[in-house]
Design a protein around this motif. Structure first.
Motif, PDB file in Angstrom:
ATOM      1  N   LYS A  96       0.836  -1.199   0.000  1.00  0.00           N
ATOM      2  CA  LYS A  96       0.000   0.000   0.000  1.00  0.00           C
ATOM      3  C   LYS A  96       0.872   1.250   0.000  1.00  0.00           C
ATOM      4  N   ILE A  97       0.459   2.251  -0.760  1.00  0.00           N
ATOM      5  CA  ILE A  97       1.190   3.511  -0.799  1.00  0.00           C
ATOM      6  C   ILE A  97       0.855   4.319   0.454  1.00  0.00           C
ATOM      7  N   THR A  98       1.876   4.709   1.204  1.00  0.00           N
ATOM      8  CA  THR A  98       1.711   5.468   2.444  1.00  0.00           C
ATOM      9  C   THR A  98       2.486   6.774   2.350  1.00  0.00           C
ATOM     10  N   VAL A 131       4.802   7.742   4.293  1.00  0.00           N
ATOM     11  CA  VAL A 131       6.211   7.400   4.536  1.00  0.00           C
ATOM     12  C   VAL A 131       6.892   7.005   3.235  1.00  0.00           C
ATOM     13  N   LEU A 132       6.224   6.155   2.462  1.00  0.00           N
ATOM     14  CA  LEU A 132       6.795   5.707   1.191  1.00  0.00           C
ATOM     15  C   LEU A 132       6.952   6.861   0.217  1.00  0.00           C
ATOM     16  N   LEU A 133       5.915   7.703   0.100  1.00  0.00           N
ATOM     17  CA  LEU A 133       5.948   8.807  -0.858  1.00  0.00           C
ATOM     18  C   LEU A 133       7.034   9.826  -0.511  1.00  0.00           C
ATOM     19  N   LYS A 134       7.123  10.198   0.752  1.00  0.00           N
ATOM     20  CA  LYS A 134       8.102  11.203   1.161  1.00  0.00           C
ATOM     21  C   LYS A 134       9.523  10.680   1.032  1.00  0.00           C
ATOM     22  N   SER A 135       9.718   9.422   1.385  1.00  0.00           N
ATOM     23  CA  SER A 135      11.065   8.862   1.306  1.00  0.00           C
ATOM     24  C   SER A 135      11.497   8.655  -0.141  1.00  0.00           C
ATOM     25  N   GLY A 184       5.287  -4.266  -5.870  1.00  0.00           N
ATOM     26  CA  GLY A 184       4.253  -5.140  -5.347  1.00  0.00           C
ATOM     27  C   GLY A 184       3.029  -4.401  -4.832  1.00  0.00           C
ATOM     28  N   ILE A 185       2.830  -3.148  -5.248  1.00  0.00           N
ATOM     29  CA  ILE A 185       1.719  -2.327  -4.767  1.00  0.00           C
ATOM     30  C   ILE A 185       0.394  -2.814  -5.350  1.00  0.00           C
ATOM     31  N   PHE A 186      -0.630  -2.953  -4.501  1.00  0.00           N
ATOM     32  CA  PHE A 186      -1.985  -3.210  -4.997  1.00  0.00           C
ATOM     33  C   PHE A 186      -2.989  -2.180  -4.484  1.00  0.00           C
ATOM     34  N   ASP A 187      -2.584  -1.374  -3.496  1.00  0.00           N
ATOM     35  CA  ASP A 187      -3.453  -0.334  -2.939  1.00  0.00           C
ATOM     36  C   ASP A 187      -2.770   1.022  -3.109  1.00  0.00           C
ATOM     37  N   LEU A 188      -3.403   1.934  -3.857  1.00  0.00           N
ATOM     38  CA  LEU A 188      -2.802   3.237  -4.133  1.00  0.00           C
ATOM     39  C   LEU A 188      -2.839   4.178  -2.940  1.00  0.00           C
ATOM     40  N   GLY A 189      -3.536   3.821  -1.903  1.00  0.00           N
ATOM     41  CA  GLY A 189      -3.490   4.562  -0.651  1.00  0.00           C
ATOM     42  C   GLY A 189      -3.678   6.055  -0.805  1.00  0.00           C
ATOM     43  N   CYS A 190      -2.684   6.817  -0.338  1.00  0.00           N
ATOM     44  CA  CYS A 190      -2.793   8.279  -0.274  1.00  0.00           C
ATOM     45  C   CYS A 190      -2.165   8.991  -1.461  1.00  0.00           C
ATOM     46  N   VAL A 191      -1.893   8.295  -2.565  1.00  0.00           N
ATOM     47  CA  VAL A 191      -1.242   8.952  -3.702  1.00  0.00           C
ATOM     48  C   VAL A 191      -2.085  10.105  -4.242  1.00  0.00           C
ATOM     49  N   GLY A 192      -3.396  10.056  -4.037  1.00  0.00           N
ATOM     50  CA  GLY A 192      -4.273  11.127  -4.500  1.00  0.00           C
ATOM     51  C   GLY A 192      -4.053  12.445  -3.801  1.00  0.00           C
ATOM     52  N   GLU A 193      -3.305  12.432  -2.686  1.00  0.00           N
ATOM     53  CA  GLU A 193      -3.009  13.674  -1.965  1.00  0.00           C
ATOM     54  C   GLU A 193      -1.866  14.455  -2.609  1.00  0.00           C
ATOM     55  N   CYS A 194      -1.197  13.873  -3.580  1.00  0.00           N
ATOM     56  CA  CYS A 194      -0.103  14.558  -4.291  1.00  0.00           C
ATOM     57  C   CYS A 194      -0.710  15.419  -5.394  1.00  0.00           C
ATOM     58  N   THR A 230      -5.308  -2.827  -9.231  1.00  0.00           N
ATOM     59  CA  THR A 230      -6.583  -3.072  -9.907  1.00  0.00           C
ATOM     60  C   THR A 230      -7.515  -1.868  -9.819  1.00  0.00           C
ATOM     61  N   ASN A 231      -7.441  -1.116  -8.721  1.00  0.00           N
ATOM     62  CA  ASN A 231      -8.359   0.005  -8.469  1.00  0.00           C
ATOM     63  C   ASN A 231      -7.626   1.335  -8.604  1.00  0.00           C
ATOM     64  N   LEU A 232      -8.099   2.184  -9.534  1.00  0.00           N
ATOM     65  CA  LEU A 232      -7.436   3.463  -9.809  1.00  0.00           C
ATOM     66  C   LEU A 232      -8.142   4.660  -9.172  1.00  0.00           C
ATOM     67  N   THR A 233      -9.099   4.418  -8.319  1.00  0.00           N
ATOM     68  CA  THR A 233      -9.913   5.504  -7.744  1.00  0.00           C
ATOM     69  C   THR A 233      -9.086   6.655  -7.159  1.00  0.00           C
ATOM     70  N   PRO A 234      -8.006   6.406  -6.391  1.00  0.00           N
ATOM     71  CA  PRO A 234      -7.242   7.520  -5.812  1.00  0.00           C
ATOM     72  C   PRO A 234      -6.619   8.453  -6.839  1.00  0.00           C
ATOM     73  N   LEU A 235      -6.520   8.037  -8.102  1.00  0.00           N
ATOM     74  CA  LEU A 235      -5.897   8.891  -9.117  1.00  0.00           C
ATOM     75  C   LEU A 235      -6.842   9.976  -9.631  1.00  0.00           C
ATOM     76  N   ALA A 236      -8.119   9.883  -9.292  1.00  0.00           N
ATOM     77  CA  ALA A 236      -9.119  10.814  -9.819  1.00  0.00           C
ATOM     78  C   ALA A 236      -8.849  12.261  -9.426  1.00  0.00           C
ATOM     79  N   SER A 237      -8.119  12.489  -8.344  1.00  0.00           N
ATOM     80  CA  SER A 237      -7.867  13.853  -7.868  1.00  0.00           C
ATOM     81  C   SER A 237      -6.614  14.483  -8.468  1.00  0.00           C
ATOM     82  N   LEU A 238      -5.888  13.762  -9.311  1.00  0.00           N
ATOM     83  CA  LEU A 238      -4.629  14.274  -9.876  1.00  0.00           C
ATOM     84  C   LEU A 238      -4.925  15.045 -11.163  1.00  0.00           C
TER      85      LEU A 238
END
Length: 274
Positions: free
Chosen positions: A28-30, A32-36, A55-65, A79-87
């Protein structure tokens, strides 16, 4: 005693980063992962992200970028691209080699110009029509011969023409230019090839040409590794293009060889047995 406690707190705060990179398996994208990965302290400051083969399957907080312009998520299990809708500022998106069948969430990425979804589970053109509102789209890839990536929809021989109807401003499909003859350079190379072929024929037979020397020395195109993420991504894209050129060159050489054999056989005088 206070010094020891401060050191312990510092070590504990750093532990997620240490474990994150020691494991190298991010489901899952967190934050911590994004900042590092990006080296930024705020998610909204990130412009470029490369999260390839993790090995990511959950986009997590990537939509906050919110300021993200380039995103590489290739080689994961998404499989699920929903968090990308805000980019809304995203320009380039690489989703190759995942398990995606629904592209509808990225229909909100108004600025998107380049999309790579080769090596996924897109089964029909209807799965692509949801993106027709993306008027800035210039390049889309559903198939990549370099890595043998494809989609079920590519079995439809007319999918390229339908893509051009959906995205009238497309300049490239599957890495090949679709505007006019391809480009002025393409036409120039074609004219040169035609001239060379005409010069090779004399009295209906192919003339042998002197051995050609390489244009550049060995290693000329090799690029040194860099710690800069943007330079590294540019190097990868350049190397991918070189790989495609080598593949096309191999195919062209095969076609030329077959053509030469055909011309040679047709130029031979026919013999009849009495």
């Amino acid at each position: 005693m206070l010094i020891k406690q401060d050191r312990l707190i510092t070590l504990t705060a750093s532990l997620p980063f240490i474990l994150c990179f020691a494991d190298r398996d991010f489901t899952k994208i967190t934050p911590v992962l994004l900042k590092s990965t990006a080296g930024e302290f705020e998610l909204e400051s990130i412009l470029f992200l490369k999260l390839r083969n993790l090995g990511i399957f959950d986009l997590g907080c990537v939509g906050e970028c919110k300021s993200l312009e380039r995103l590489d998520l290739s080689g994961n299990n998404i499989t699920n691209l929903t968090p990308l809708a805000s980019l809304r500022l995203l320009l380039v998106l690489n989703l190759s080699s995942n398990r995606i069948s629904n592209l509808e969430p990225i229909s909100n990425c108004d600025s998107l110009q380049s999309l790579n979804v080769a090596g996924n589970l897109i089964s029909s053109i209807d799965n692509l029509k949801c993106l027709q509102s993306l008027r800035q789209m210039e390049s889309i890839r559903l198939k990549d011969n370099t890595y043998n990536y494809t989609n079920p929809v590519c079995k439809n021989s007319s999918y390229r023409n339908i893509l051009l109807e959906i995205f009238p401003n497309l300049k490239a499909v599957d890495g090949e230019r679709v505007v006019g003859q391809g480009s002025d350079l393409y036409q120039l190379c074609k004219d040169i090839d035609d001239t060379i072929k005409a010069g090779m024929l004399k009295n209906g037979q192919i003339q042998e040409l002197p051995e050609c020397k390489p244009w550049v020395e060995d290693g000329f195109w090799e690029i040194k590794r860099s710690n800069n993420a943007i330079i590294e991504e540019a190097c990868k894209q350049f190397n991918d293009i070189l790989s495609e050129c080598r593949l096309l060159n191999h195919k062209a050489a095969h076609v030329i060889t077959q053509t030469e054999r055909t011309l040679s056989s047709s130029a031979q005088p026919k013999q009849y047995t009495v």
